[in-house]
Design a protein around this motif. Structure first.
Motif, PDB file in Angstrom:
ATOM      1  N   ASN A   1      46.347  13.933  28.866  1.00 38.35           N
ATOM      2  CA  ASN A   1      44.900  13.920  29.081  1.00 38.35           C
ATOM      3  C   ASN A   1      44.275  12.790  28.271  1.00 38.35           C
ATOM      4  O   ASN A   1      44.558  12.630  27.083  1.00 38.35           O
ATOM      5  CB  ASN A   1      44.289  15.256  28.679  1.00 38.35           C
TER       6      ASN A   1
ATOM      7  N   ASN B   1      47.309   6.220  38.112  1.00 34.01           N
ATOM      8  CA  ASN B   1      48.056   7.401  38.532  1.00 34.01           C
ATOM      9  C   ASN B   1      48.374   8.294  37.342  1.00 34.01           C
ATOM     10  O   ASN B   1      48.377   7.842  36.187  1.00 34.01           O
ATOM     11  CB  ASN B   1      49.374   6.994  39.202  1.00 34.01           C
TER      12      ASN B   1
ATOM     13  N   ALA C   1      51.732  15.750  39.428  1.00 27.83           N
ATOM     14  CA  ALA C   1      50.631  15.974  40.376  1.00 27.83           C
ATOM     15  C   ALA C   1      49.551  16.866  39.780  1.00 27.83           C
ATOM     16  O   ALA C   1      49.824  17.988  39.348  1.00 27.83           O
ATOM     17  CB  ALA C   1      51.169  16.602  41.656  1.00 27.83           C
ATOM     18  N   GLN C   2      48.330  16.342  39.711  1.00 29.81           N
ATOM     19  CA  GLN C   2      47.144  17.044  39.207  1.00 29.81           C
ATOM     20  C   GLN C   2      47.329  17.535  37.768  1.00 29.81           C
ATOM     21  O   GLN C   2      46.666  18.470  37.323  1.00 29.81           O
ATOM     22  CB  GLN C   2      46.795  18.224  40.126  1.00 29.81           C
TER      23      GLN C   2
ATOM     24  N   ASN D   1      44.249  14.975  32.978  1.00 30.49           N
ATOM     25  CA  ASN D   1      42.799  14.868  33.093  1.00 30.49           C
ATOM     26  C   ASN D   1      42.324  13.534  32.527  1.00 30.49           C
ATOM     27  O   ASN D   1      42.943  12.967  31.624  1.00 30.49           O
ATOM     28  CB  ASN D   1      42.119  16.008  32.338  1.00 30.49           C
TER      29      ASN D   1
END
Length: 245
Positions: free
Chosen positions: A206, A225, A229-230, A233
């Motif tokens: 993050n 990027n 995946a996800q 933050n």
């Protein structure tokens, strides 16, 4: 006094196996030229008394295994990897912060500690932070936290934040920390420094980037990027500046 060490243009290493200190804070400069050899700092640099301007004119690999404190730090050329475990060039009282500039053809890693180039404590107008410039012409950059904030003014305007500019032929990895280039508070707050990535960026944790409440742009010139995946933050604060992807 000021010291210059050179092994010439060819092989020849320069190694400091213990600590390295000056005698007066930021008063003694050090110039190093290792040609195709390596420069190694094993112990803390400037941990007791900060060095002055440190210049590395040439080297293959540069390694600082511990903390590094100086008035400023410049590596102007290199062919291998450059690794620092944090760099501090905070200004002395009523003095600007020192610049950090690292240039090499190999990989750069300053992810083990914070780069701090903030302006020194001010008795009047706030002091400006030093700029941070990382350039890898043939490889990657790994960057942790950066604090390049202007110092607060005392009955006067705050100092401006330092500019952060990162360029690499491969990815720049942001390891999950905070980059802060805010201007210092005061009768008016100093401008924040621009933060620019001139290449593709990957987040491995993050990340928070702020240029403060005043001007200071945040620019991603390449792709951006995460690593899962996800999973990473990103928080951005550009004040009155722009955010550009």
């Amino acid at each position: 006094g000021n010291e210059t060490i050179t092994t010439g243009a060819t092989a020849g290493n320069i190694t400091f196996s213990g600590t390295l200190n000056g005698t007066t804070a930021q008063g003694q400069n050090l110039g190093l030229t290792a040609g195709t050899g390596n420069v190694t700092f094993t112990g803390a640099v400037g941990g007791g008394t900060a060095l002055g301007d440190v210049t590395i004119n040439s080297a293959q690999n540069v390694l600082a295994s511990s903390t590094f404190v100086a008035k400023s730090l410049t590596q102007s050329a290199g062919t291998g990897t450059t690794t620092f475990n944090g760099i501090t060039t905070t200004g002395a009282a009523d003095a600007v912060g020192g610049a950090v500039s690292l240039t090499t053809a190999g990989a750069i890693s300053v992810s083990g500690g914070t780069i701090t180039t903030s302006g020194g404590t001010a008795s009047a107008a706030g002091q400006n932070a030093g700029d941070v410039t990382l350039t890898s012409s043939g490889s990657t950059v790994s960057l942790g936290a950066v604090t390049a904030t202007g110092s607060a003014g005392t009955g006067a305007a705050g100092g401006t934040g330092g500019v952060v500019s990162v360029s690499s032929s491969g990815n720049t990895t942001l390891t999950g920390a905070t980059i802060d280039t805010s201007g210092g508070t005061g009768t008016t707050q100093g401008a924040g420094g621009n933060v620019t990535f001139n290449n593709n960026v990957v987040l491995s944790g993050n990340e928070t980037i702020t240029t403060g409440a005043t001007a200071g742009n945040i620019t991603f010139s390449g792709t951006l990027n995460g690593t899962t995946a996800q999973g990473q933050n990103l928080g951005l604060t550009a004040g009155t500046g722009n955010v550009t992807f």
